[in-house]
Design an enzyme around this catalytic site. Structure first.
Site, mmCIF file in Angstrom:
data_model
loop_
_atom_site.group_PDB
_atom_site.id
_atom_site.type_symbol
_atom_site.label_atom_id
_atom_site.label_comp_id
_atom_site.label_asym_id
_atom_site.label_seq_id
_atom_site.Cartn_x
_atom_site.Cartn_y
_atom_site.Cartn_z
ATOM 1 N N ASP A 1 0.857 -1.191 0.000
ATOM 2 C CA ASP A 1 0.000 0.000 0.000
ATOM 3 C C ASP A 1 0.885 1.230 0.000
ATOM 4 O O ASP A 1 2.100 1.138 0.209
ATOM 5 C CB ASP A 1 -0.957 -0.009 1.206
ATOM 6 C CG ASP A 1 -2.284 0.682 0.903
ATOM 7 O OD1 ASP A 1 -2.257 1.876 0.521
ATOM 8 O OD2 ASP A 1 -3.340 0.053 1.049
ATOM 9 N N ASP B 1 3.322 1.682 -4.696
ATOM 10 C CA ASP B 1 2.455 2.562 -5.491
ATOM 11 C C ASP B 1 2.230 1.817 -6.799
ATOM 12 O O ASP B 1 3.150 1.702 -7.618
ATOM 13 C CB ASP B 1 3.128 3.918 -5.725
ATOM 14 C CG ASP B 1 2.283 4.828 -6.624
ATOM 15 O OD1 ASP B 1 1.271 4.353 -7.172
ATOM 16 O OD2 ASP B 1 2.650 6.005 -6.779
ATOM 17 N N VAL B 2 1.026 1.320 -7.001
ATOM 18 C CA VAL B 2 0.768 0.466 -8.176
ATOM 19 C C VAL B 2 0.953 1.203 -9.494
ATOM 20 O O VAL B 2 1.081 0.569 -10.540
ATOM 21 C CB VAL B 2 -0.653 -0.161 -8.129
ATOM 22 C CG1 VAL B 2 -0.768 -1.177 -6.997
ATOM 23 C CG2 VAL B 2 -1.743 0.903 -8.049
ATOM 24 N N TYR C 1 -14.824 6.418 -13.125
ATOM 25 C CA TYR C 1 -14.719 5.233 -12.254
ATOM 26 C C TYR C 1 -15.346 4.035 -12.968
ATOM 27 O O TYR C 1 -14.746 2.954 -13.039
ATOM 28 C CB TYR C 1 -15.425 5.507 -10.920
ATOM 29 C CG TYR C 1 -15.356 4.342 -9.937
ATOM 30 C CD1 TYR C 1 -14.179 4.055 -9.243
ATOM 31 C CD2 TYR C 1 -16.464 3.531 -9.704
ATOM 32 C CE1 TYR C 1 -14.108 2.996 -8.345
ATOM 33 C CE2 TYR C 1 -16.406 2.472 -8.805
ATOM 34 C CZ TYR C 1 -15.225 2.209 -8.132
ATOM 35 O OH TYR C 1 -15.158 1.147 -7.254
ATOM 36 N N LYS D 1 -13.669 0.475 -14.291
ATOM 37 C CA LYS D 1 -14.119 -0.853 -13.843
ATOM 38 C C LYS D 1 -14.646 -1.691 -15.011
ATOM 39 O O LYS D 1 -14.440 -2.901 -15.043
ATOM 40 C CB LYS D 1 -15.172 -0.712 -12.735
ATOM 41 C CG LYS D 1 -14.630 -0.060 -11.452
ATOM 42 C CD LYS D 1 -13.493 -0.870 -10.836
ATOM 43 C CE LYS D 1 -13.025 -0.303 -9.502
ATOM 44 N NZ LYS D 1 -11.910 -1.083 -8.922
HETATM 45 N N1 LIG Z 1 -16.159 0.300 -1.197
HETATM 46 C C1 LIG Z 1 -16.961 0.049 -2.228
HETATM 47 O O1 LIG Z 1 -18.147 0.431 -2.240
HETATM 48 C C2 LIG Z 1 -16.457 -0.752 -3.409
HETATM 49 C C3 LIG Z 1 -17.407 -1.384 -4.232
HETATM 50 C C4 LIG Z 1 -16.975 -2.104 -5.333
HETATM 51 C C5 LIG Z 1 -15.613 -2.184 -5.598
HETATM 52 N N2 LIG Z 1 -14.717 -1.567 -4.795
HETATM 53 C C6 LIG Z 1 -13.298 -1.661 -5.137
HETATM 54 O O2 LIG Z 1 -12.625 -2.349 -4.108
HETATM 55 C C7 LIG Z 1 -11.248 -1.945 -4.070
HETATM 56 C C8 LIG Z 1 -10.872 -1.585 -2.642
HETATM 57 O O3 LIG Z 1 -11.663 -0.468 -2.232
HETATM 58 P P1 LIG Z 1 -12.016 -0.143 -0.712
HETATM 59 O O4 LIG Z 1 -13.465 0.143 -0.676
HETATM 60 O O5 LIG Z 1 -11.441 -1.162 0.195
HETATM 61 O O6 LIG Z 1 -11.258 1.260 -0.569
HETATM 62 P P2 LIG Z 1 -10.261 1.810 0.576
HETATM 63 O O7 LIG Z 1 -10.023 3.217 0.231
HETATM 64 O O8 LIG Z 1 -10.782 1.463 1.920
HETATM 65 O O9 LIG Z 1 -8.937 0.940 0.344
HETATM 66 C C9 LIG Z 1 -8.198 1.038 -0.861
HETATM 67 C C10 LIG Z 1 -6.714 0.940 -0.556
HETATM 68 O O10 LIG Z 1 -6.006 1.091 -1.808
HETATM 69 C C11 LIG Z 1 -4.858 1.891 -1.538
HETATM 70 N N3 LIG Z 1 -4.358 2.555 -2.748
HETATM 71 C C12 LIG Z 1 -4.895 3.629 -3.408
HETATM 72 N N4 LIG Z 1 -4.083 4.009 -4.398
HETATM 73 C C13 LIG Z 1 -3.016 3.177 -4.370
HETATM 74 C C14 LIG Z 1 -1.824 3.091 -5.143
HETATM 75 N N5 LIG Z 1 -1.556 3.973 -6.125
HETATM 76 N N6 LIG Z 1 -0.944 2.098 -4.860
HETATM 77 C C15 LIG Z 1 -1.173 1.230 -3.848
HETATM 78 N N7 LIG Z 1 -2.285 1.282 -3.064
HETATM 79 C C16 LIG Z 1 -3.176 2.241 -3.330
HETATM 80 C C17 LIG Z 1 -5.328 2.909 -0.507
HETATM 81 O O11 LIG Z 1 -4.232 3.502 0.172
HETATM 82 C C18 LIG Z 1 -6.221 2.050 0.383
HETATM 83 O O12 LIG Z 1 -5.508 1.505 1.482
HETATM 84 C C19 LIG Z 1 -11.135 -0.781 -5.051
HETATM 85 O O13 LIG Z 1 -10.607 -1.256 -6.281
HETATM 86 C C20 LIG Z 1 -12.568 -0.334 -5.235
HETATM 87 O O14 LIG Z 1 -12.796 0.305 -6.474
HETATM 88 C C21 LIG Z 1 -15.124 -0.862 -3.690
#
Ligand SMILES: NC(=O)c1ccc[n+]([C@@H]2O[C@H](COP(=O)([O-])OP(=O)(O)OC[C@H]3O[C@@H](n4cnc5c(N)ncnc54)[C@H](O)[C@@H]3O)[C@@H](O)[C@H]2O)c1
Length: 288
Positions: free
Chosen positions: A42, A65-66, A157, A161
């Site tokens: 992360d 950092d991805v 977004y 996706k």
């Molecule tokens: N929460 C929702 O409603 C939801 C629904 C469907 C899909 N998703 C997807 O699930 C995944 C996780 O989301 P979440 O809800 O846990 O969000 P979150 O913000 O709680 O966690 C996401 C994590 O990704 C990390 N991150 C962001 N940019 C980064 C980078 N450049 N390099 C490395 N790490 C990075 C952040 O620091 C964070 O710790 C995402 O791909 C999101 O699009 C979320």
């Protein structure tokens, strides 16, 4: 044909990007509890190391950092040096800044696509290159139901996706007969910081990150491509796809589901999250 036995996760080397929070952290925790050797990557080194410690005594936490593709590859190399060949890569890191498209800056568009799509393509390619010669492995790409249906307030977004779903579907064909599996995870709204300020509706009540984690564990133990959370979203999607557009839009609008993202665009409840997402910048030296 008899049932195929579940694949054990015990001892498997699993990598979770964006594993310090939310869905990634819940998934890492569930996998560590099953005996997997887990590494999370992360953005913030201290936060990641603390999260890793909290997730399980042996969980490895490294800065990642991805969007820095060379750094992403080096991160995977380091995991392999520490834990052994990677069995599972979960491309989970993602951001969801919300805006109407005519108000979104090009920087935000670029950041969203770099994190949510380009990095997932890079991670998938890296995983295939490592797994194919060993004829084993599983790639899990965390997309969203927003990869199947468009939503105002989240155009880029949704584009990112939809891209992940299309790329994963294509790669599924490319992987036939190689021994390497791929899954695509499509959750509804999940109660994490990313979803701050989003309302619940009758048709789209939120799920917990642990439910997504359990679905991912299930898909690893019994490989399948489509992982909808909750599972009934898959059936709903198939029915909606058969309806004419106007009828589908009417069903979608019932209870306000179509305006879920739009209604949170300027929500003050999202201020902290939007600030964090804006700082998840693509690396300046991001390479392709
Ligand atoms: N929460 C929702 O409603 C939801 C629904 C469907 C899909 N998703 C997807 O699930 C995944 C996780 O989301 P979440 O809800 O846990 O969000 P979150 O913000 O709680 O966690 C996401 C994590 O990704 C990390 N991150 C962001 N940019 C980064 C980078 N450049 N390099 C490395 N790490 C990075 C952040 O620091 C964070 O710790 C995402 O791909 C999101 O699009 C979320």
């Amino acid at each position: 044909m008899g049932d195929v036995p579940d694949r054990t996760l015990s001892g498997k080397v699993v990598v979770v990007t964006g594993g310090a929070r939310g869905i990634g952290a819940a998934t890492a925790r569930a996998l560590a509890a099953r005996g997997a050797r887990v590494a999370i990557g992360d953005l913030d080194e201290d936060v990641t190391k603390r999260a890793a410690k909290d997730l399980g005594a042996d969980v490895l936490g490294l800065r990642l950092d991805v969007t820095d593709h060379a750094g992403f590859s080096a991160f995977l190399d380091e995991v392999e040096r520490e834990l052994g060949p990677i069995d599972v890569l979960i491309n989970n890191a993602g951001i969801m800044p919300l805006a109407y498209l005519d108000e979104e800056t090009p920087e935000t568009t670029g950041r969203l696509l770099a994190i949510n799509l380009e990095a997932v393509i890079h991670g998938t390619r890296e995983a295939i290159r490592r797994m194919k010669p060993r004829r084993t492995g599983h790639i899990v790409n965390v997309a969203s139901i927003a990869g199947k249906i468009g939503a105002p307030g989240g155009a880029t977004y949704c584009a990112s996706k939809f891209g992940v779903v299309g790329m994963s579907e294509s790669v599924r064909y490319e992987l036939r007969g190689t021994g390497v599996e791929i899954s695509c995870v499509m959750p509804t709204i999940v109660s994490t910081e990313l979803a701050a300020g989003l309302k619940q509706t009758r048709m789209s009540s939120q799920v917990k990150p642990e439910q997504v984690a359990a679905a991912i564990v299930g898909a690893l133990e019994k490989p399948r491509f489509d992982v909808f959370v909750p599972a009934r979203l898959g059936t709903l999607g198939r029915v909606m796809a058969m309806l004419p557009r106007r009828a589908a839009e009417w069903v979608y609008s019932l209870g306000g589901s179509d305006m879920l993202l739009a209604s949170a665009v300027h929500s003050s409840a999202r201020a902290d999250y939007e600030q964090r997402a804006a700082a998840s910048a693509p690396a300046e030296d991001a390479t392709h």
